[in-house]
Design a protein around this motif. Structure first.
Motif, mmCIF file in Angstrom:
data_model
loop_
_atom_site.group_PDB
_atom_site.id
_atom_site.type_symbol
_atom_site.label_atom_id
_atom_site.label_comp_id
_atom_site.label_asym_id
_atom_site.label_seq_id
_atom_site.Cartn_x
_atom_site.Cartn_y
_atom_site.Cartn_z
ATOM 1 N N PHE A 11 2.402 14.055 108.115
ATOM 2 C CA PHE A 11 3.118 14.171 109.389
ATOM 3 C C PHE A 11 2.153 14.076 110.564
ATOM 4 O O PHE A 11 1.077 14.628 110.526
ATOM 5 C CB PHE A 11 3.763 15.560 109.504
ATOM 6 N N GLU A 20 2.702 13.692 115.162
ATOM 7 C CA GLU A 20 3.646 14.124 116.182
ATOM 8 C C GLU A 20 5.003 13.428 116.036
ATOM 9 O O GLU A 20 6.042 14.046 116.195
ATOM 10 C CB GLU A 20 3.063 13.877 117.569
ATOM 11 N N SER A 66 7.110 14.907 113.483
ATOM 12 C CA SER A 66 7.478 16.255 113.868
ATOM 13 C C SER A 66 8.628 16.245 114.864
ATOM 14 O O SER A 66 9.413 17.173 114.937
ATOM 15 C CB SER A 66 6.277 16.967 114.474
ATOM 16 N N CYS A 91 5.624 24.682 106.324
ATOM 17 C CA CYS A 91 6.237 25.330 107.500
ATOM 18 C C CYS A 91 6.787 24.289 108.448
ATOM 19 O O CYS A 91 7.833 24.454 109.047
ATOM 20 C CB CYS A 91 5.224 26.085 108.335
ATOM 21 N N LEU A 92 6.010 23.210 108.609
ATOM 22 C CA LEU A 92 6.360 22.229 109.633
ATOM 23 C C LEU A 92 7.683 21.549 109.311
ATOM 24 O O LEU A 92 8.603 21.512 110.123
ATOM 25 C CB LEU A 92 5.224 21.213 109.747
ATOM 26 N N THR A 106 10.471 23.981 109.650
ATOM 27 C CA THR A 106 10.824 24.362 111.017
ATOM 28 C C THR A 106 11.657 23.277 111.695
ATOM 29 O O THR A 106 12.585 23.567 112.435
ATOM 30 C CB THR A 106 9.544 24.650 111.833
ATOM 31 N N ILE A 107 11.322 22.019 111.408
ATOM 32 C CA ILE A 107 12.127 20.957 112.017
ATOM 33 C C ILE A 107 13.420 20.726 111.230
ATOM 34 O O ILE A 107 14.294 19.997 111.677
ATOM 35 C CB ILE A 107 11.351 19.625 112.187
ATOM 36 N N PRO A 141 1.763 31.247 110.149
ATOM 37 C CA PRO A 141 2.015 31.862 108.844
ATOM 38 C C PRO A 141 0.688 32.072 108.118
ATOM 39 O O PRO A 141 -0.322 31.495 108.491
ATOM 40 C CB PRO A 141 2.876 30.835 108.126
ATOM 41 N N VAL A 175 9.666 32.833 113.590
ATOM 42 C CA VAL A 175 9.946 31.410 113.761
ATOM 43 C C VAL A 175 11.264 31.237 114.516
ATOM 44 O O VAL A 175 11.405 30.363 115.365
ATOM 45 C CB VAL A 175 9.992 30.687 112.387
ATOM 46 N N CYS A 201 0.632 24.637 113.225
ATOM 47 C CA CYS A 201 1.834 23.784 113.272
ATOM 48 C C CYS A 201 3.042 24.558 113.757
ATOM 49 O O CYS A 201 3.770 24.111 114.639
ATOM 50 C CB CYS A 201 2.163 23.275 111.871
ATOM 51 N N VAL A 202 3.281 25.707 113.152
ATOM 52 C CA VAL A 202 4.531 26.408 113.427
ATOM 53 C C VAL A 202 4.570 26.950 114.848
ATOM 54 O O VAL A 202 5.544 26.763 115.566
ATOM 55 C CB VAL A 202 4.754 27.557 112.422
ATOM 56 N N MET A 229 5.147 24.105 117.078
ATOM 57 C CA MET A 229 6.464 23.490 116.926
ATOM 58 C C MET A 229 7.560 24.312 117.586
ATOM 59 O O MET A 229 8.461 23.773 118.235
ATOM 60 C CB MET A 229 6.744 23.330 115.415
ATOM 61 N N ILE A 230 7.484 25.638 117.466
ATOM 62 C CA ILE A 230 8.541 26.459 118.064
ATOM 63 C C ILE A 230 8.261 26.689 119.547
ATOM 64 O O ILE A 230 9.058 27.306 120.250
ATOM 65 C CB ILE A 230 8.731 27.811 117.333
ATOM 66 N N PHE A 265 0.010 19.258 113.552
ATOM 67 C CA PHE A 265 0.757 18.002 113.547
ATOM 68 C C PHE A 265 0.399 17.081 114.711
ATOM 69 O O PHE A 265 0.849 15.951 114.767
ATOM 70 C CB PHE A 265 2.267 18.281 113.585
ATOM 71 N N ILE A 266 -0.419 17.579 115.652
ATOM 72 C CA ILE A 266 -0.735 16.747 116.819
ATOM 73 C C ILE A 266 -1.337 15.424 116.364
ATOM 74 O O ILE A 266 -1.147 14.381 116.963
ATOM 75 C CB ILE A 266 -1.732 17.451 117.766
ATOM 76 N N SER A 267 -2.097 15.490 115.265
ATOM 77 C CA SER A 267 -2.720 14.280 114.753
ATOM 78 C C SER A 267 -3.082 14.509 113.297
ATOM 79 O O SER A 267 -3.215 15.651 112.857
ATOM 80 C CB SER A 267 -3.989 13.980 115.561
#
Lengths: 454, 460
Positions: A71, A73, A76, A106-107, A110-111, B71, B105, B135-136, B139-140, B167-169
């Motif tokens: 994954f 961005e 995500s 988690c990722l 979460t999505i 987490p 979350v 990530c979490v 993301m939230i 997750f940014i990259s």
């Protein structure tokens, strides 16, 4: 690390300091490696997968291969469906596993990626399988993830043909490949046909052949896991890791499930063997009786090495429950008993055992961390610490011998091949515990007390 | 060869077609290598994540609390895995996590994060807390910057956000930047504060694995040059705040620290130069380069004397190893390009042939340097995976591989020797002594008596 502990007793209420657990996906990955020809797949960003492979590689010292949806961005924001579909295509095209076992991170949780739906749309080559489990890291622990993947195996694969076979299913729990081999040997000695899943023996303790096997010879085959639906009995070893799958097997295929402790220690091993003997009407062979006799003999030969000594135990709940029972058998005093995995059943079970043995004043906790354990030990020390590698900081600071036990052990080798289950496992634990305490005695002895024979 | 291949023969391609552009042959490929892109989904990349990049850069700040907002796994897996040593505080070896649960979350983790920071300040009084986003938390949408700023004001202490959501990259280089931003925030003097310039230098991108910074400091001290502060190996928060006082920045791990060096030049006018203390040749060159900067005859003389003495001292040992290793074939797969370049020179110095080199995060120009160093026919590969490593180790008939923990277990299963040049190594591999240690590691692996016994029962 030692200054982390303040001089005065403090309680921290938010978060964890020095966790005694890790997250769900690594447990799911480990379980998936126990299916023959399986490539575990982590649906999320690639860091998680990299950590899990690294951590497992450090513990087992064997290659751990798993793919990831990688994954970034885009995934995500727009969801990971495209990444998972591409992964499935690539994985079967290049690595050609029999089966892919997807777990979420988690990722992707979460999505809100809907895995079953994505799998329905994915192009899965004929004859190949993809199973999945949801493993958000913000729930449970690595043990919960292991349990979830075992349940997924039953859910996706096990079937009942309506004809029951005289065979037993063994759900071995989150134990080492060496333990799985030993469990297999015991059942074999009993002369009973078995299906064990997952089974990482032959996968994570593979021999050096100069030939790299991405999918080594070991592991439970898909056909075996399917056939588990036809077995007469399931023995679920370790409630936290194995009960969920056993319950589903009972519900889905009508296979009777018996929950047992991990067969670590004399009583738990007896219970395991007696469950097999009672159900199948098989006599316990002389070879196993002999091993049992050796354990009892050794306990009598060595009891003065450890009896009455206090001990702190931490680690995964199924491991700690069985170990605590054995420590009580040995006459030791489990003073602090802690697991990082949440679950009130843990505390109830340990407190029950301690109460029955007339041991009072012990501290027992689920969902704890090592900061807390360290504080307890500092307030009132113990003679021995039993737990994972992470206990080494406490052991050093408080000058307590450490017996390494459980997952992960990152600073010692050979342990994944050496069983702690069964009667042979008992002997190994007695040796490790005795040796740790006697080494300490030798080290601390004054010249005039330093003796040849102990 | 096919009998040894784990991949299906015939049908499947030797590698994923999309990956073909990420593999080139030195001296033969006309096109530049394809790199710095996201990994292909399903490709079993050996790469880690943004958070990992940030954590490995910052974690050696020894007296800071490193609090992972996420987490539990993110904190568990990065708990004391860096291999950095400290001469003082051991606070950095602890693992602090907000241990986000499902509730957090759903309802947001900001309150829990603030509560954790409050408890940490109250219980441990650290000079700084680095708060890592995962990530979490990213993301939230937890606003860790706001939480950190508020906590900084509340406690009058440094609470520094590190925006490192995984997750940014797919590339941990992005995490290096997140760490660099956090470092710059710590380093930049507050209003009214000044840091006086000195004749000392900063050593950037040196993480004091196995005490390597301490060894480099011995050399520099002998030359008459002081280290102002090393980033971040064995550094403290107070040390780092003195960073603007250096007259020179030397940069070792360029991937993680080039940007910081450029910022320091911009903000404080401190010039920088690249150095490399892996291998005797690289060490000697780097020391000379530093001495030349000081343009001091006495420093230069002491440097020449040091190099001459150390080179002569280790020469017999290196010759002994070279005799036994010459002609063996080596492969390299590491995180960053600076290490790959150092390893190429070192292995070649031992008379070995480099037949495969790859990195997780190399840039185009770095690969050009690597290709330029290699003999024609050597494979260069970006962001590889176990199937490719397996294939190349077999095809290129590799004797020894240098890499990290995931490559180690793969190489040994294939019957290839291995030397760790990552977090799991416990030997100092820097400087002149390190050159000997490195040679010894390569030798013990490549020439282990065990290799004679891998065929069962005396089989050929």
């Amino acid at each position: 690390m030692l200054e982390c502990l303040p001089d005065k007793a403090v309680t921290h209420t938010a978060g964890k300091i020095n966790p005694a657990k890790t997250c769900q996906p690594i447990g799911a990955m480990y379980a998936a490696l126990g299916i023959h020809g399986c490539l575990p797949h982590s649906h999320g960003s690639q860091g998680c997968c990299s950590y899990h492979r690294m951590h497992l590689s450090r513990h087992f010292r064997d290659p751990v291969v798993a793919s990831t949806s990688s994954f970034t961005e885009g995934a995500s924001v727009f969801g990971g469906a495209a990444n998972l579909k591409t992964s499935i295509k690539n994985v079967f095209a290049i690595y050609n596993p029999e089966i892919m076992a997807v777990h979420t991170t988690c990722l992707s949780e979460t999505i809100g990626d809907d895995i079953p739906n994505i799998l329905k749309q994915a192009e899965i080559p004929e004859g190949k399988l993809v199973i999945h489990v949801n493993t958000p890291s913000y729930q449970g622990s690595h043990i919960t993830g292991f349990s979830g993947m075992c349940k997924a195996m039953v859910q996706y694969l096990s079937e009942s043909d309506g004809v029951q076979k005289a065979q037993v299913n063994i759900l071995p729990g989150f134990v080492n490949p060496g333990d799985m081999r030993e469990i297999r040997r015991i059942v074999h000695e009993m002369g009973i046909r078995m299906i064990m899943f997952p089974d990482t023996s032959g996968v994570l303790d593979a021999p050096m052949t100069r030939k790299y096997e991405m999918f080594p010879a070991g592991g439970a085959t898909v056909a075996e896991i399917r056939d588990a639906g036809n077995s007469a009995l399931t023995l679920a070893l370790g409630a936290f890791a194995s009960n969920a799958a056993a319950d589903l097997l009972q519900e889905k295929c009508g296979v009777t499930g018996i929950p047992l402790k991990l067969p670590i220690g004399l009583k738990a091993t007896d219970a395991f063997i007696m469950a097999l003997s009672d159900w199948f009407g098989t006599e316990v062979p002389g070879s196993l009786s002999l091993e049992r006799g050796q354990v009892v003999d050794t306990l009598l030969d060595t009891n003065f090495h450890y009896q009455g000594k206090t001990v702190a135990v931490f680690g995964d709940p199924d491991h700690v429950i069985a170990m605590t029972e054995f420590l009580i058998t040995m006459g030791m005093v489990p003073k602090y008993v802690l697991t990082g995995t949440p679950g009130k059943a843990f505390e109830a079970e340990i407190n029950g055992m301690l109460g029955e043995a007339g041991i009072s004043g012990s501290k027992v906790k689920a969902d704890g961390d090592l900061f807390e354990l360290h504080q307890w030990i500092r307030e009132e020390p113990v003679d021995l610490l039993i737990g994972t590698t992470y206990g080494k900081y406490i052991a050093r600071k408080e000058d307590i011998p450490l017996v390494r036990f459980g997952f992960p052990i990152l600073d010692r080798a050979v342990h994944p091949l050496m069983p702690v289950v069964g009667y042979r496992g008992c002997l190994r634990l007695i040796e490790q515990i005795s040796t740790a305490l006697l080494d300490r005695r030798d080290r601390d002895a004054l010249d005039e007390d330093y003796e040849l024979i102990l | 060869m096919d009998e040894l291949c784990s991949l299906p023969s015939g049908g499947a391609p030797p590698c994923i077609s999309e990956r073909e552009r990420s593999i080139v042959t030195a001296g033969r490929s006309r096109t530049a290598i394809h790199c710095t892109d996201d990994s292909l989904a399903g490709s079993v990349s050996q790469r880690a994540c943004v958070f990992c990049g940030a954590r490995v850069v910052l974690n050696p700040v020894t007296d800071a609390v490193h609090l992972v907002h996420g987490p539990i796994g993110c904190a568990s897996y990065t708990w004391d895995i860096r291999g950095s040593l400290s001469s003082g505080s051991e606070m950095f070896r602890n693992s602090f996590s907000t241990d986000m649960k499902e509730r957090d979350v759903i309802f947001g983790g900001e309150k829990k994060l603030a509560a954790c920071i409050d408890e940490i300040v109250e219980e441990h009084h650290p000079p700084a807390i680095f708060v890592y986003a995962t990530c979490v938390s990213g993301m939230i949408g937890d606003d860790i910057v706001a939480v950190c700023n508020a906590a900084s004001r509340r406690h009058a202490t440094e609470v520094i956000p590190v925006e490192s959501s995984g997750f940014i990259s797919g590339n941990k280089v992005v995490g290096y930047r997140a760490a660099a931003l956090a470092l710059m925030r710590l380093i930049t003097p507050k209003e009214g504060e000044t840091v006086e310039k000195t004749r000392k230098l900063n050593f950037l991108g040196e993480y004091n694995l196995s005490g390597e910074m301490w060894l480099a400091r011995r050399y520099l001290t002998e030359m008459g040059i002081g280290i102002n502060v090393a980033f971040t190996g064995d550094s403290t928060v107070a040390d780092l705040k003195r960073a603007p006082g250096a007259c020179l920045n030397i940069v070792q791990c360029t991937g993680s620290m080039h940007w910081v060096a450029m910022q320091l030049e911009k903000e404080f006018g401190t010039p920088y130069m690249d150095v490399n203390f892996f291998g005797a040749e690289n060490t000697a060159e780097s020391l000379k380069k530093i001495a030349r900067f000081y343009a001091d005859e006495a420093v230069m003389e002491r440097t020449e004397a040091l190099i001459a003495r150390e080179t002569a001292r280790i020469a017999p040992d290196l010759a002994w190893y070279r005799e036994r290793l010459a002609g063996k074939r080596a492969a390299i797969y590491v995180g960053g390009a600076y290490k790959a370049v150092a390893l190429i020179r070192q292995l070649r110095g031992l008379g070995m042939e480099i037949v495969l080199t790859g990195t997780q995060t190399g840039k185009k120009e770095e690969y050009a340097t690597i290709s330029g160093l290699l003999d024609e026919g050597a494979i260069v590969v970006d962001d590889t995976n176990p199937a490719e490593i397996e294939r190349f180790l077999r095809e290129m008939k590799v004797d020894v591989m240098a890499g990290g923990v995931k490559e180690r277990v793969l190489a040994t299963k294939l019957g290839v020797g291995f030397v760790d040049h990552n977090h799991d190594r416990k030997e100092c591999l820097a400087g002149f002594d390190g050159a000997v240690h490195f040679a010894r590691e390569v030798y013990t692996s490549a020439c282990s008596p065990v290799w004679k016994h891998i065929r069962p029962f005396g089989g050929a």
